[in-house]
Structure formats: C-alpha cells, structure tokens
Design a protein around this motif. Structure first.
Motif, PDB file in Angstrom:
ATOM      1  N   PRO A 175      24.594 -20.052 -16.289  1.00 47.57           N
ATOM      2  CA  PRO A 175      25.953 -19.743 -15.815  1.00 47.57           C
ATOM      3  C   PRO A 175      25.969 -18.929 -14.521  1.00 47.57           C
ATOM      4  CG  PRO A 175      25.771 -19.361 -18.176  1.00 47.57           C
ATOM      5  CD  PRO A 175      24.388 -19.597 -17.675  1.00 47.57           C
ATOM      6  N   ILE A 176      24.990 -18.012 -14.379  1.00 51.68           N
ATOM      7  CA  ILE A 176      24.913 -17.216 -13.149  1.00 51.68           C
ATOM      8  C   ILE A 176      24.630 -18.114 -11.951  1.00 51.68           C
ATOM      9  CG2 ILE A 176      23.752 -15.291 -12.010  1.00 51.68           C
ATOM     10  CD1 ILE A 176      25.310 -14.479 -14.489  1.00 51.68           C
ATOM     11  N   PHE A 177      23.657 -19.014 -12.109  1.00 49.70           N
ATOM     12  CA  PHE A 177      23.316 -19.918 -11.012  1.00 49.70           C
ATOM     13  C   PHE A 177      24.440 -20.908 -10.726  1.00 49.70           C
ATOM     14  CE2 PHE A 177      18.700 -19.115 -12.302  1.00 49.70           C
ATOM     15  CZ  PHE A 177      18.540 -18.150 -11.318  1.00 49.70           C
ATOM     16  N   LEU A 178      25.186 -21.285 -11.761  1.00 52.49           N
ATOM     17  CA  LEU A 178      26.333 -22.171 -11.538  1.00 52.49           C
ATOM     18  C   LEU A 178      27.387 -21.484 -10.678  1.00 52.49           C
ATOM     19  CD1 LEU A 178      26.785 -23.880 -15.023  1.00 52.49           C
ATOM     20  CD2 LEU A 178      26.407 -25.053 -12.855  1.00 52.49           C
ATOM     21  N   VAL A 179      27.582 -20.194 -10.905  1.00 55.89           N
ATOM     22  CA  VAL A 179      28.540 -19.446 -10.090  1.00 55.89           C
ATOM     23  C   VAL A 179      28.046 -19.337  -8.649  1.00 55.89           C
ATOM     24  CG1 VAL A 179      29.595 -17.177  -9.739  1.00 55.89           C
ATOM     25  CG2 VAL A 179      29.469 -18.150 -12.041  1.00 55.89           C
ATOM     26  N   ILE A 198      16.886 -26.731 -10.757  1.00 55.82           N
ATOM     27  CA  ILE A 198      15.519 -26.345 -10.398  1.00 55.82           C
ATOM     28  C   ILE A 198      15.325 -24.837 -10.556  1.00 55.82           C
ATOM     29  CG2 ILE A 198      13.905 -26.186  -8.451  1.00 55.82           C
ATOM     30  CD1 ILE A 198      14.969 -28.920  -7.533  1.00 55.82           C
ATOM     31  N   ALA A 199      16.341 -24.054 -10.217  1.00 57.13           N
ATOM     32  CA  ALA A 199      16.227 -22.596 -10.359  1.00 57.13           C
ATOM     33  C   ALA A 199      16.055 -22.196 -11.819  1.00 57.13           C
ATOM     34  CB  ALA A 199      17.465 -21.921  -9.766  1.00 57.13           C
ATOM     35  N   VAL A 200      16.815 -22.819 -12.707  1.00 57.18           N
ATOM     36  CA  VAL A 200      16.702 -22.503 -14.139  1.00 57.18           C
ATOM     37  C   VAL A 200      15.336 -22.927 -14.674  1.00 57.18           C
ATOM     38  CG1 VAL A 200      17.638 -22.997 -16.427  1.00 57.18           C
ATOM     39  CG2 VAL A 200      19.192 -22.624 -14.519  1.00 57.18           C
ATOM     40  N   CYS A 201      14.895 -24.128 -14.322  1.00 59.63           N
ATOM     41  CA  CYS A 201      13.582 -24.609 -14.777  1.00 59.63           C
ATOM     42  C   CYS A 201      12.448 -23.771 -14.190  1.00 59.63           C
ATOM     43  CB  CYS A 201      13.401 -26.076 -14.404  1.00 59.63           C
ATOM     44  SG  CYS A 201      14.523 -27.197 -15.251  1.00 59.63           S
ATOM     45  N   PHE A 202      12.631 -23.307 -12.963  1.00 61.30           N
ATOM     46  CA  PHE A 202      11.636 -22.435 -12.332  1.00 61.30           C
ATOM     47  C   PHE A 202      11.425 -21.170 -13.160  1.00 61.30           C
ATOM     48  CE2 PHE A 202      11.346 -18.536  -9.804  1.00 61.30           C
ATOM     49  CZ  PHE A 202      10.072 -18.671  -9.279  1.00 61.30           C
ATOM     50  N   LEU A 203      12.510 -20.550 -13.603  1.00 59.47           N
ATOM     51  CA  LEU A 203      12.379 -19.343 -14.421  1.00 59.47           C
ATOM     52  C   LEU A 203      11.716 -19.655 -15.760  1.00 59.47           C
ATOM     53  CD1 LEU A 203      15.777 -17.502 -13.786  1.00 59.47           C
ATOM     54  CD2 LEU A 203      13.520 -16.956 -12.864  1.00 59.47           C
ATOM     55  N   GLY A 204      11.991 -20.856 -16.298  1.00 56.13           N
ATOM     56  CA  GLY A 204      11.354 -21.243 -17.548  1.00 56.13           C
ATOM     57  C   GLY A 204       9.848 -21.335 -17.433  1.00 56.13           C
TER      58      GLY A 204
END
Length: 289
Positions: A138-142, A152-158
């Motif tokens: 949700p943060i990256f969506l904002v 990609i940002a979410v998967c990167f953190l994973g």
C-alpha cells in the motif's frame, strides 16, 4: 605400459557401470519424487468424476489441463495469453531478485566482516526481517501507483532481507583465526575472498538465495493482484475471479508451482552441484521447503 594395456577394457566397463548406476539413481529419485504427486492427482480426478466434489468449485486436473492448453494456444505461441502472463511475471521476479542480490550480498559481506557496523545495523534488521514484504505494497502504491515499479519494489524487499541475513551469518560463521592465518601468509584481499570467505560463506549464501527467490516469487502473486495493470500470473488469477473462472485460476496456481519448482531444482540445484558439492563434498544446502 604392458600392465596398463590389459586394464583398459576393465576401466571402460567400470565407467559404463558407474554411468548406469548414476542414471539408475537419478531415475529412481525422479520416480519417488513424482509418485506422490501422481497419486494425489489421480485421487483428485477420481473424486471430481464421481461427483464427491463440486467441479464448479474444484475442477478436475484434466479440465485444468484442457484450459491451460487453450490459454497456451500452441498454434500461435506469439499470441499465447498464458505465455505472456508467465514471461511478464518471470521478468518482474527475476529483476527484483537480481537487484536484491546486487545490493544484499555486498552489504552482507561488509556487515559480516565489520563487527561495529553489524552491532549498529542488527536492531534494525531484527525489526524489518519478520515484516512481510507485501505489507509495504500500500505504501508503494501511494508513492508509485499501479505498475511494474510497485511490483518490483515489493518483490525486491521479499528477496533482499533473506539474502542479506544469510550472507551476514555465513561470513560471521567463518572463524577469525582462519582469516588471520591466511593474512599472515601474505594473501591478498582477493585471495582471502576467493579461498576463505566465498567457500566458507557459500552454503549459507545459497540457502539465502533460495529463500530470497522463494519469498520474491510468493510475494509476486499478491503484488500483481494489487498493482498489475494488465499482465502477470497474479493478475490472471485475480481477473479470473471476477468471472468465476476457477479453471483459469488453477492454471495460474499450477504455473506458479511448476516455475517455482524448476527454479529451485533446476537453477539452484545446478548451482549447488557446481559449488557446494565441489567445495564441501556432498553436503546439501538447507532448503526452504
């Protein structure tokens, strides 16, 4: 020379027997791996055909396979809907994984070798490591809106934190006495890295790479459901839900499982064979499964 010549045929026979033994063990291992899956699919198919399970909610494996064939469109692979979803998902997952490796491995080496830096960073890592990567979606969506950057940002953190943590632990597990001995013998920093740090930390590092790829691949599904605009296996599954197309949902789930299996056993299995088995005998790296 006279003693070596008669033994040559026997050496050839021994090599042939060894090759047959390897092939036999490989075939037996593959059969034992596939057998529970085959039995499970047969039970699933039978229960659906007998009407014990509602086929609308849980379609049979044969129906899922037929739906996959339609989506695959073998007559014109360039226009295949399923292949497009697979390629887009792979691109997102591998891009985020590669970026995580580029940043996490050097950082892990630094923190593993520098005790002061590790003590400073350790509380922050302990706080962030248990946090699910999808919680950041949700943060990256904002910030970025829907699209590839958010996914990609979410998967990167994973992938980032498992790789970072495993690299740190792998380096810290190497005895400082070993490093001191190599330095005292006049070894350069590159020699220390190549002969001590890399072989010593490699089991933990590859275990972290496995975990990182697995986390990234699982996170991808949720990220695509939330942020994908057009393509991706997660998007395909979520879009099929709107039309109650359960067969297409299961096609996406099966593709995710098969690709994950191929990455783990094909890519990381080969990497283990080329590195861990070569430097550490037959020891296996810890698996995330």
């Amino acid at each position: 020379m006279s003693n070596a010549t008669p033994s040559a045929p026997f050496a050839g026979v021994a090599d042939e027997q060894r090759l047959r033994s390897i092939l036999y063990r490989g075939a037996a291992s593959a059969f034992l791996f596939a057998l529970p899956i085959i039995v499970f699919l047969l039970i699933w198919e039978t229960t659906v055909r007998l009407g014990w399970i509602n086929a609308t909610i849980l379609p049979s494996p044969s129906n899922i396979a037929r739906r996959a064939w339609v989506l695959l469109d073998p007559a014109d692979p360039a226009k295949s809907i399923l292949l497009t979803h697979i390629v887009v998902s792979l691109w997102r997952a591998l891009s985020s994984f590669a970026l995580a490796c580029v940043l996490a491995i050097p950082m892990g080496l630094f923190l593993g070798l520098n005790r002061t830096a590790y003590l400073i960073a350790s509380p922050l890592l302990s706080l962030l490591l248990p946090l699910p990567a999808v919680a950041w979606a949700p943060i990256f969506l904002v910030i970025f809106g829907q699209g590839d950057i958010t996914i990609i940002a979410v998967c990167f953190l994973g992938a980032f934190f498992p790789i970072l943590y495993s690299t740190i632990q792998g380096v810290r597990a190497i005895g400082r006495h070993s490093l001191w001995v190599v330095r005292s013998m006049g070894a350069s920093r590159f020699d220390i890295f190549r002969r001590v740090l890399l072989p010593g930390a490699l089991p933990a590092l590859i275990s972290g790479l496995k975990l990182g790829m697995a986390h990234s691949w699982r996170t991808l599904v949720a990220a695509e459901m939330l942020a994908a605009l057009t393509h991706g296996l997660g998007f395909m599954i979520f879009a099929a839900r709107s039309y109650m197309d359960v067969s297409t949902m299961f096609v996406g789930i099966v593709c995710l499982a098969l690709i994950g299996l191929l990455i783990e056993r094909g890519v990381f299995g080969s990497l283990e064979a080329l590195t861990i088995h070569r430097w550490h005998g037959n020891g296996k790296v810890g698996s995330h499964r």
